[in-house]
Design a protein around this motif. Structure first.
Motif, short mmCIF file in Angstrom:
data_model
loop_
_atom_site.label_atom_id
_atom_site.label_comp_id
_atom_site.label_asym_id
_atom_site.label_seq_id
_atom_site.Cartn_x
_atom_site.Cartn_y
_atom_site.Cartn_z
N GLY A 1 -9.84 21.02 -2.95
CA GLY A 1 -9.02 20.14 -2.13
C GLY A 1 -9.30 18.67 -2.29
N ARG A 2 -10.17 18.28 -3.23
CA ARG A 2 -10.53 16.88 -3.43
C ARG A 2 -10.10 16.42 -4.82
N TYR A 3 -9.90 15.09 -4.96
CA TYR A 3 -9.46 14.49 -6.21
C TYR A 3 -10.46 13.42 -6.65
N THR A 4 -10.41 13.09 -7.93
CA THR A 4 -11.27 12.01 -8.45
C THR A 4 -10.54 10.68 -8.48
N GLY A 5 -9.23 10.67 -8.22
CA GLY A 5 -8.48 9.43 -8.19
C GLY A 5 -7.06 9.66 -7.73
N ILE A 6 -6.39 8.57 -7.36
CA ILE A 6 -4.98 8.62 -6.97
C ILE A 6 -4.28 7.45 -7.64
N ASP A 7 -3.23 7.74 -8.43
CA ASP A 7 -2.45 6.69 -9.09
C ASP A 7 -1.19 6.43 -8.29
N LEU A 8 -0.94 5.14 -8.00
CA LEU A 8 0.21 4.75 -7.21
C LEU A 8 1.16 3.92 -8.07
N SER A 9 2.41 4.29 -8.09
CA SER A 9 3.43 3.47 -8.75
C SER A 9 4.16 2.66 -7.69
N ALA A 10 4.67 1.51 -8.10
CA ALA A 10 5.28 0.59 -7.14
C ALA A 10 6.79 0.58 -7.27
N LYS A 11 7.44 0.29 -6.13
CA LYS A 11 8.89 0.13 -6.15
C LYS A 11 9.23 -1.19 -6.82
N PRO A 12 10.43 -1.31 -7.39
CA PRO A 12 10.82 -2.57 -8.05
C PRO A 12 10.66 -3.75 -7.11
N GLY A 13 10.09 -4.83 -7.64
CA GLY A 13 9.92 -6.05 -6.86
C GLY A 13 8.64 -6.10 -6.06
N THR A 14 7.84 -5.05 -6.08
CA THR A 14 6.60 -5.03 -5.31
C THR A 14 5.46 -5.61 -6.15
N ASP A 15 4.74 -6.56 -5.58
CA ASP A 15 3.60 -7.16 -6.27
C ASP A 15 2.40 -6.21 -6.18
N GLN A 16 1.77 -5.93 -7.32
CA GLN A 16 0.69 -4.95 -7.33
C GLN A 16 -0.53 -5.44 -6.56
N PHE A 17 -0.76 -6.73 -6.52
CA PHE A 17 -1.91 -7.23 -5.77
C PHE A 17 -1.68 -7.09 -4.26
N GLU A 18 -0.47 -7.34 -3.84
CA GLU A 18 -0.14 -7.16 -2.43
C GLU A 18 -0.19 -5.67 -2.08
N LEU A 19 0.28 -4.83 -3.00
CA LEU A 19 0.24 -3.40 -2.75
C LEU A 19 -1.21 -2.91 -2.66
#
Length: 855
Positions: A213-231
């Protein structure tokens, strides 16, 4: 004067072509190395960009303060994945389970077994469409149970696997066997550059590399126009600060860039060494060429001085010629460098470490470096001949075209050369009592060898007469041609020395490195099996892997095995320093190790009782029967306890520094109750490939374990010197090429200068064969002179460095590689013979009357 310089270059272009080639060779290595490094870095980054394509932020677990040493408290679960997927700006959240798995090929041999970075393992995590975008399938289907696996295309091809085959692998425990059900594609740089990839179903991957039930990481993709630093800021606010962290894909890429820059910089070191050596040797060819040209043009220079040319203008004219030659060499070297950059990936890459493919990247640095080095080295090397040209008095130069060397200058040269030679030898002799290969001692040794070479270069013209007279005793036996060859080589000792110096430097480098490599290889061979009486050694490939006790019992039960003695390795601390300790069974250790006790016995080893090596006893001032306070295992410094010393044995790499009771070592080892080695003694006559195969079967054919006989142990150690061998023969090739160019150039000019003399010889009866023999023997004499000086210098330096090597490897002894040295001598003399081919043919083709008339 500039027009004069250009006219002189065009007038002597045939004689300057060798100089252009020599400088161009060095420039090619430099520009090729820079282009290769830029191209490889670009290819790595392009491939890495594909890894993070579509990812804006990654979430990774981290250890909180005071967390146990066995790993972080993992909070990455399905609930957190759902929570992060709902964060404003997140388009999708994909959990990952990554780890490392060592695979065995279909024939049983491990794949990338000793590479910690290139053995990837991951979970297949399908999205809403039932497919995993990170690992798209190209054949078969995704793994669904703990008995199924998928491989990437490269791994399957390298391992000779097809769908339906059984794949043998191990992570950090027992051997696993799974059925291959799918082939996937990946753009991960670590895999595409020769690594392996194993893909499991999610539950199996969690069990192997995280927790259910545990993971070593989670990858998040962003919606268009979303700044990755703010996310990343939004995601970080939802994470427990001491247990997980959010990182932008840009930051991850920057972290990878540091690794990439480090890796690619190491690739360019060897070509840079070749570049420095080729330019250093080539500089003597430049000096010799311009010196001979200036000698031939001394009347012309005198005339220029007579009609008003100043010393500065003469110097400027010669340096302008050198700059033009350097410019042509730079262009040629840069073009050749593109070929070097194209060839380097195939030369430096291996089957287990392929370099990423990509277009050549030509930035401003390689272009500027080519121009700066090519022009700079040529102008710098031509400076001394230019000063000599400016120093010619007009009247003296009009009287004769060839000035004898000044007696005063010769005496000064001799005094300076002798002083430098004594300084270099003194630095090397100062290391006679040094028994450790510290950085300071190594730097002193390298500096001393360099000074020694410079001293020989300075003294070379003065040594030429006695040495060539000695060599001439051999050539004189070949008749008049041999006598004339000796006299021609003695005619101008400075020119002869300058021609031989290139060969001397390359021979000194190659012979010295060859001796060190040969002696080191023999020492490593001896060290690999020193103190070992067992026929086979079963060992782990890394410090995080252990051999289970059941495997040791199975090995002992294999038919043909007389003794199987398990060993647990760890560290033992007696204060500020940690040494290696081997936990053994006192009943069987004598059957598998060659132990020579000066006092006590291995049979007395037991709980709380240890035996120590002679050096350990000396350093810690202990004797048999005494006690020492020590702690076994990492992080046990505050738990020291007294141990009784029951024996002292001669230093033994197989036994390491201390022999202790196996139970004591296993109790405090990093991997509790683990084994690191099994030493196997076979029944008399039972050692065979069949027994080795049965031993591999006893440990389930685990790719995490090595089963080696004594010969394989020695061969593994011999592989350490592979890079040095490459350098030795690379330097030899460079020295041979440049030396050949120098000899061809010198002999061609010499033939041109001696046109009248050759005509007279033909007129009084010497045939064409005699002329050719004379030129060839002259070339061989010069080659033999350079080879002899180089051998003396290289062997002396290697002999004095052997003391340092003996401190690092106790088994090191100075040993001569007769075969390699014979090859060096043969190639050097072959260079002399080959270099004389064209000049000898040209000399033999001269008509007696025409030669006298044209001279």
């Amino acid at each position: 004067m500039l027009r004069t310089a250009l006219r002189n270059v065009l007038a002597h272009k045939a004689r300057l072509i060798m100089t252009v080639l020599a400088v161009g060779l060095g420039v090619a290595f430099i520009s090729g190395s820079l282009v290769f490094a830029d191209s490889t870095t670009s290819a790595y980054r392009a491939s890495m960009a594909k890894n993070y394509a579509g990812i804006a932020v990654t979430v990774d677990p981290k250890s909180p303060p005071g967390a146990p040493a066995d790993g972080p408290v993992n909070v990455l679960d399905d609930a957190l994945v759902s929570k992060l997927a709902a964060v404003p700006g997140v388009a999708a959240a994909r959990p990952t389970v990554d780890g490392s798995a060592t695979l065995a090929a279909k024939n049983g041999s491990p794949m990338r077994a000793d590479d910690a970075m290139g053995k990837l393992a991951a979970a297949y995590v399908p999205g809403a469409d039932g497919k995993d975008s990170r690992y798209p399938l190209t054949a078969g289907r995704a793994p669904r149970t703990d008995g199924e696996i998928a491989l990437d295309r490269g791994t399957a091809a390298a391992g000779k696997y097809a769908l339906g085959d059984t794949v043998t692998l191990a992570t950090n425990g027992p051997v696993l066997r799974m059925r291959l059900v799918g082939i996937v594609k990946t753009d991960d740089t670590r895999v595409t550059s020769g690594g392996t990839l194993a893909v499991f179903d999610k539950a199996t991957a969690q069990k192997l590399f995280a927790a259910p039930g545990r993971y070593t990481g989670i990858d998040l993709s962003a919606k268009p126009g979303t700044d990755q630093f703010e996310l990343a800021r939004r995601v970080g606010a939802l994470l427990p600060a001491d247990r997980a962290e959010a990182t932008t894909a840009t930051a991850k890429a920057n972290q990878q860039s540091v690794f990439i820059d480090t890796k690619t910089s190491s690739y360019s070191r060897l070509p840079m060494v070749f570049a420095v050596v080729s330019l250093f040797i080539g500089s003597f060819l430049i000096i010799n060429t311009f010196t001979m040209l200036i000698t031939r043009r001394s009347r012309e220079i005198a005339l220029l001085r007579a009609i008003g040319a100043t010393r500065r203008q003469v110097v400027g004219s010669v340096l302008a010629e050198a700059a033009l030659v350097g410019l042509v060499a730079s262009v040629l070297g840069f073009v050749l460098g593109l070929g070097v950059a194209t060839a380097l990936p195939g030369m430096l890459g291996t089957a287990d470490d392929l370099l990423p493919q990509g277009p050549l990247v030509v930035g401003p640095a390689p272009v500027l470096a080519s121009l700066a080095v090519g022009v700079g080295v040529t102008v710098l090397a031509a400076w001394l001949p230019s000063r000599r040209a400016a120093g010619i008095a007009p009247v003296e130069a009009m009287r004769t075209a060839e000035q004898p060397p000044s007696t005063t200058l010769s005496r000064i040269r001799g005094a300076v050369g002798a002083a430098v030679l004594v300084l270099g030898a003194g630095l090397l002799f100062s290391l006679s009592d040094a028994k450790d290969a510290s950085d300071e001692n190594l730097q002193t040794a390298m500096f001393g060898c360099g000074i020694l070479v410079i001293g020989l270069i300075v003294l070379a013209p003065l040594l030429a007469s006695p040495v060539i007279r000695l060599i001439g005793r051999l050539t004189s036996r070949l008749g008049v041609a041999g006598d004339l060859a000796k006299d021609n080589a003695l005619r101008d000792p400075r020119r002869t020395a300058a021609t031989a110096v290139a060969l001397m430097i390359s021979t000194a480098l190659v012979s010295g490195l060859a001796v060190i490599n040969h002696s080191s290889s023999q020492a490593l061979d001896s060290q690999a099996a020193a103190g070992l009486s067992a026929d086979y050694v079963i060992s782990t490939r890394n410090t995080t892997t252990a051999i289970d006790a059941a495997a040791a019992q199975r090995v002992a039960a294999v038919p043909g095995v007389a003794t199987a003695s398990a060993v647990a390795d760890s560290t033992i601390s007696t204060g500020a320093f940690a040494k290696e300790v081997s936990g053994v069974d006192p009943k069987t250790v004598g059957d598998v190790m060659k132990l020579r006790f000066t006092s006590g016995s291995a049979k007395d080893i037991g709980p709380g009782r240890i035996a120590v090596s002679s050096s350990f006893a000396r350093d810690n001032h202990v004797r048999t029967g005494g006690q020492i306070k020590a702690s076994i295992g990492p992080g046990q410094g505050d738990r020291a306890r007294p141990y009784t010393v029951v024996g002292i044995y001669q230093d033994n790499p197989t036994a390491q520094d201390v022999l202790a009771y196996r139970g004591d070592v296993q109790q405090h080892s990093y991997l509790r109750n683990s084994l690191q080695r099994i030493l196997v003694a076979a029944d008399r006559g039972a050692a065979s490939p069949a027994l080795e195969k049965r031993l591999r079967g006893a440990v389930d054919g685990s790719p995490l374990l090595k089963v080696q006989d004594r010969a394989q142990l020695v061969q593994e150690q011999a592989g350490v010197a592979g890079d040095l061998i490459t350098m030795v023969f690379g330097l030899l090739a460079i020295g041979v090429i440049i030396s050949a160019l120098g000899m061809i150039n010198t002999l061609a000019m010499s033939v041109s200068e001696r046109t009248r003399e050759i005509g007279v010889l033909r007129a009084i009866g010497m045939d064409r064969t005699g002329i050719r023999r004379m030129i060839r023997l002259e070339s061989l004499t010069v080659a033999a002179y350079g080879t002899l000086l180089g051998l003396v210098c290289g062997l002396f330096g290697a002999w004095k460095v052997s003391g340092l090597a003996n401190g690092a490897i106790p088994q090191y002894t100075f040993s001569l590689p007769w075969g390699t040295l014979a090859l060096v001598v043969a190639l050097s003399l072959a260079v002399g013979a080959a270099a004389a081919a064209l000049p000898a043919r040209r000399a033999a083709a001269l008509s007696p009357l025409q030669a006298v008339a044209d001279a």
